[in-house]
Design an enzyme around this catalytic site. Structure first.
Site, PDB file in Angstrom:
ATOM      1  N   PRO A 127       4.924   3.416  -9.356  1.00  0.00           N
ATOM      2  CA  PRO A 127       5.929   4.460  -9.467  1.00  0.00           C
ATOM      3  C   PRO A 127       7.088   4.339  -8.481  1.00  0.00           C
ATOM      4  O   PRO A 127       6.897   3.991  -7.317  1.00  0.00           O
ATOM      5  CB  PRO A 127       5.139   5.750  -9.199  1.00  0.00           C
ATOM      6  CG  PRO A 127       3.890   5.318  -8.528  1.00  0.00           C
ATOM      7  CD  PRO A 127       3.589   3.949  -9.047  1.00  0.00           C
ATOM      8  N   TYR A 155      13.727   0.485   1.904  1.00  0.00           N
ATOM      9  CA  TYR A 155      13.344  -0.496   0.877  1.00  0.00           C
ATOM     10  C   TYR A 155      14.420  -1.553   0.589  1.00  0.00           C
ATOM     11  O   TYR A 155      14.199  -2.415  -0.261  1.00  0.00           O
ATOM     12  CB  TYR A 155      12.984   0.251  -0.419  1.00  0.00           C
ATOM     13  CG  TYR A 155      11.819   1.203  -0.249  1.00  0.00           C
ATOM     14  CD1 TYR A 155      10.550   0.737   0.092  1.00  0.00           C
ATOM     15  CD2 TYR A 155      11.988   2.583  -0.408  1.00  0.00           C
ATOM     16  CE1 TYR A 155       9.480   1.609   0.268  1.00  0.00           C
ATOM     17  CE2 TYR A 155      10.919   3.469  -0.242  1.00  0.00           C
ATOM     18  CZ  TYR A 155       9.673   2.967   0.098  1.00  0.00           C
ATOM     19  OH  TYR A 155       8.606   3.830   0.274  1.00  0.00           O
ATOM     20  N   ARG A 196       4.311   4.202   9.038  1.00  0.00           N
ATOM     21  CA  ARG A 196       5.029   5.330   8.421  1.00  0.00           C
ATOM     22  C   ARG A 196       4.228   6.637   8.534  1.00  0.00           C
ATOM     23  O   ARG A 196       3.380   6.766   9.397  1.00  0.00           O
ATOM     24  CB  ARG A 196       5.364   4.953   6.976  1.00  0.00           C
ATOM     25  CG  ARG A 196       6.292   3.723   6.915  1.00  0.00           C
ATOM     26  CD  ARG A 196       6.737   3.419   5.513  1.00  0.00           C
ATOM     27  NE  ARG A 196       7.503   4.536   4.955  1.00  0.00           N
ATOM     28  CZ  ARG A 196       7.790   4.648   3.643  1.00  0.00           C
ATOM     29  NH1 ARG A 196       7.390   3.715   2.805  1.00  0.00           N
ATOM     30  NH2 ARG A 196       8.483   5.675   3.212  1.00  0.00           N
ATOM     31  N   ARG A 199      16.941   3.385  -4.070  1.00  0.00           N
ATOM     32  CA  ARG A 199      15.975   4.314  -3.479  1.00  0.00           C
ATOM     33  C   ARG A 199      15.844   4.056  -1.976  1.00  0.00           C
ATOM     34  O   ARG A 199      15.432   2.963  -1.562  1.00  0.00           O
ATOM     35  CB  ARG A 199      14.620   4.063  -4.159  1.00  0.00           C
ATOM     36  CG  ARG A 199      13.482   4.801  -3.559  1.00  0.00           C
ATOM     37  CD  ARG A 199      12.146   4.245  -4.036  1.00  0.00           C
ATOM     38  NE  ARG A 199      11.080   5.056  -3.479  1.00  0.00           N
ATOM     39  CZ  ARG A 199       9.818   4.693  -3.443  1.00  0.00           C
ATOM     40  NH1 ARG A 199       9.442   3.534  -3.944  1.00  0.00           N
ATOM     41  NH2 ARG A 199       8.915   5.479  -2.903  1.00  0.00           N
ATOM     42  N   ALA A 236       3.075   4.914  -4.430  1.00  0.00           N
ATOM     43  CA  ALA A 236       2.338   6.054  -3.856  1.00  0.00           C
ATOM     44  C   ALA A 236       0.916   6.165  -4.404  1.00  0.00           C
ATOM     45  O   ALA A 236       0.054   6.778  -3.759  1.00  0.00           O
ATOM     46  CB  ALA A 236       3.105   7.343  -4.113  1.00  0.00           C
ATOM     47  N   GLU A 293      -2.636  -6.896  -2.766  1.00  0.00           N
ATOM     48  CA  GLU A 293      -1.864  -5.665  -2.546  1.00  0.00           C
ATOM     49  C   GLU A 293      -0.619  -5.995  -1.732  1.00  0.00           C
ATOM     50  O   GLU A 293      -0.717  -6.680  -0.707  1.00  0.00           O
ATOM     51  CB  GLU A 293      -2.743  -4.676  -1.767  1.00  0.00           C
ATOM     52  CG  GLU A 293      -2.019  -3.417  -1.338  1.00  0.00           C
ATOM     53  CD  GLU A 293      -2.894  -2.515  -0.446  1.00  0.00           C
ATOM     54  OE1 GLU A 293      -3.935  -2.993   0.063  1.00  0.00           O
ATOM     55  OE2 GLU A 293      -2.514  -1.351  -0.270  1.00  0.00           O
ATOM     56  N   ASN A 338       2.025  -3.835  -6.274  1.00  0.00           N
ATOM     57  CA  ASN A 338       2.538  -2.780  -5.397  1.00  0.00           C
ATOM     58  C   ASN A 338       2.326  -1.479  -6.151  1.00  0.00           C
ATOM     59  O   ASN A 338       3.082  -1.156  -7.071  1.00  0.00           O
ATOM     60  CB  ASN A 338       4.018  -2.982  -5.061  1.00  0.00           C
ATOM     61  CG  ASN A 338       4.511  -1.956  -4.046  1.00  0.00           C
ATOM     62  OD1 ASN A 338       3.860  -0.942  -3.802  1.00  0.00           O
ATOM     63  ND2 ASN A 338       5.682  -2.212  -3.473  1.00  0.00           N
ATOM     64  N   HIS A 395       3.206  -4.316  -0.105  1.00  0.00           N
ATOM     65  CA  HIS A 395       4.125  -3.203   0.143  1.00  0.00           C
ATOM     66  C   HIS A 395       5.365  -3.749   0.830  1.00  0.00           C
ATOM     67  O   HIS A 395       5.254  -4.630   1.695  1.00  0.00           O
ATOM     68  CB  HIS A 395       3.485  -2.148   1.047  1.00  0.00           C
ATOM     69  CG  HIS A 395       2.255  -1.551   0.451  1.00  0.00           C
ATOM     70  ND1 HIS A 395       2.296  -0.634  -0.561  1.00  0.00           N
ATOM     71  CD2 HIS A 395       0.935  -1.794   0.694  1.00  0.00           C
ATOM     72  CE1 HIS A 395       1.063  -0.319  -0.918  1.00  0.00           C
ATOM     73  NE2 HIS A 395       0.215  -1.018  -0.171  1.00  0.00           N
TER      74      HIS A 395
HETATM   75  C1  DQA Z   1       5.401   1.334  -0.928  1.00  0.00           C
HETATM   76  C2  DQA Z   1       4.831   2.269   0.141  1.00  0.00           C
HETATM   77  C3  DQA Z   1       4.285   3.557  -0.470  1.00  0.00           C
HETATM   78  O1  DQA Z   1       3.800   4.422   0.537  1.00  0.00           O
HETATM   79  C4  DQA Z   1       5.387   4.278  -1.223  1.00  0.00           C
HETATM   80  O2  DQA Z   1       4.876   5.433  -1.840  1.00  0.00           O
HETATM   81  C5  DQA Z   1       6.092   3.392  -2.187  1.00  0.00           C
HETATM   82  C6  DQA Z   1       6.435   2.043  -1.779  1.00  0.00           C
HETATM   83  C7  DQA Z   1       6.061   0.094  -0.321  1.00  0.00           C
HETATM   84  O3  DQA Z   1       6.277  -0.865  -1.051  1.00  0.00           O
HETATM   85  O4  DQA Z   1       6.399   0.095   0.866  1.00  0.00           O
HETATM   86  O5  DQA Z   1       6.442   3.814  -3.281  1.00  0.00           O
HETATM   87  O6  DQA Z   1       4.327   0.894  -1.758  1.00  0.00           O
END
Ligand code: DQA
Length: 141
Positions: free
Chosen positions: A9, A22, A104, A17, A74, A95, A71, A97
Site C-alpha cells: 500500500p 522516500y 522511525r 509521497r 504498512a 523483505e 515491500n 523497506h
Molecule cells: C515502508 C515502511 C513502512 O513503515 C511504511 O508504512 C511504508 C513504506 C518503507 O519502504 O520504508 O509504506 O515499507
C-alpha cells in the site's frame, strides 16, 4: 532467472509521497534502472493497496520465480495474513523497506513478516530493492 517485486500500500505514490523519507523517484522510473542493471534477469512487478491481492500475488508466484522481493508497506506491521502467505509458499521472500523502520516511529519497529522471510533489507532507499535482488542471486549460486 525470474524475480517478482511486490509493492504494498501507498508505494504507488513513490515520487510524490513524503519525498524527504522516500525520495522523489517513482518506482516505475527506478524499475527501468533495475532492469538495465540486471539485464539477464526477468524482473516482474506487481503493486497493490489491498491486503488480499498481495496474498493472492504471493500464492500465484509460487514455483514461478527464483525469489520474491516484497515491500509490504504498512502491512509489514499489521498483517498476520501476509506473514502466513509467505510461510505458506515454497519460494523465498526477501523483505525490503526504503526507510530504516527501526529508526522511525515505534509502531514501525515491529515487522510481523520478518520471521517468515529469508532476510530483511532496510534503509537504503530504492537501492534496498537492488540489494534484495542481489541476495536472491547469491542464494542461487
Ligand atoms: C515502508 C515502511 C513502512 O513503515 C511504511 O508504512 C511504508 C513504506 C518503507 O519502504 O520504508 O509504506 O515499507
Amino acid at each position: 532467472m525470474r524475480v517478482l517485486i511486490i509493492n504494498g500500500p501507498n508505494l504507488n505514490l513513490l515520487g510524490k509521497r513524503e519525498p524527504s523519507i522516500y525520495g522523489s523517484q517513482t518506482f516505475e522510473e527506478y524499475l527501468v534502472e533495475l532492469r538495465n542493471q540486471f539485464s539477464s534477469i526477468k524482473i516482474e512487478y506487481y503493486q497493490s493497496n489491498i491486503e488480499g491481492e498481495i496474498i493472492n500475488a504471493l500464492h500465484d508466484a509460487e514455483d514461478k520465480y527464483d525469489g520474491i522481493v516484497l515491500n509490504a508497506g504498512a502491512y509489514t506491521h499489521t498483517s498476520i495474513a501476509i506473514a502466513d502467505a509467505i510461510g505458506g509458499i515454497g519460494t523465498d521472500v526477501v523483505e525490503v523497506h526504503l526507510s530504516c523502520i527501526l529508526a522511525r516511529e515505534e509502531y514501525r519497529h515491529k515487522s510481523l513478516i520478518s520471521p517468515k522471510c529469508k532476510g530483511s533489507i532496510m534503509g537504503f532507499g530504492m537501492q534496498s530493492y537492488l540489494l534484495g535482488i542481489y541476495s536472491i542471486l547469491d542464494n542461487k549460486k
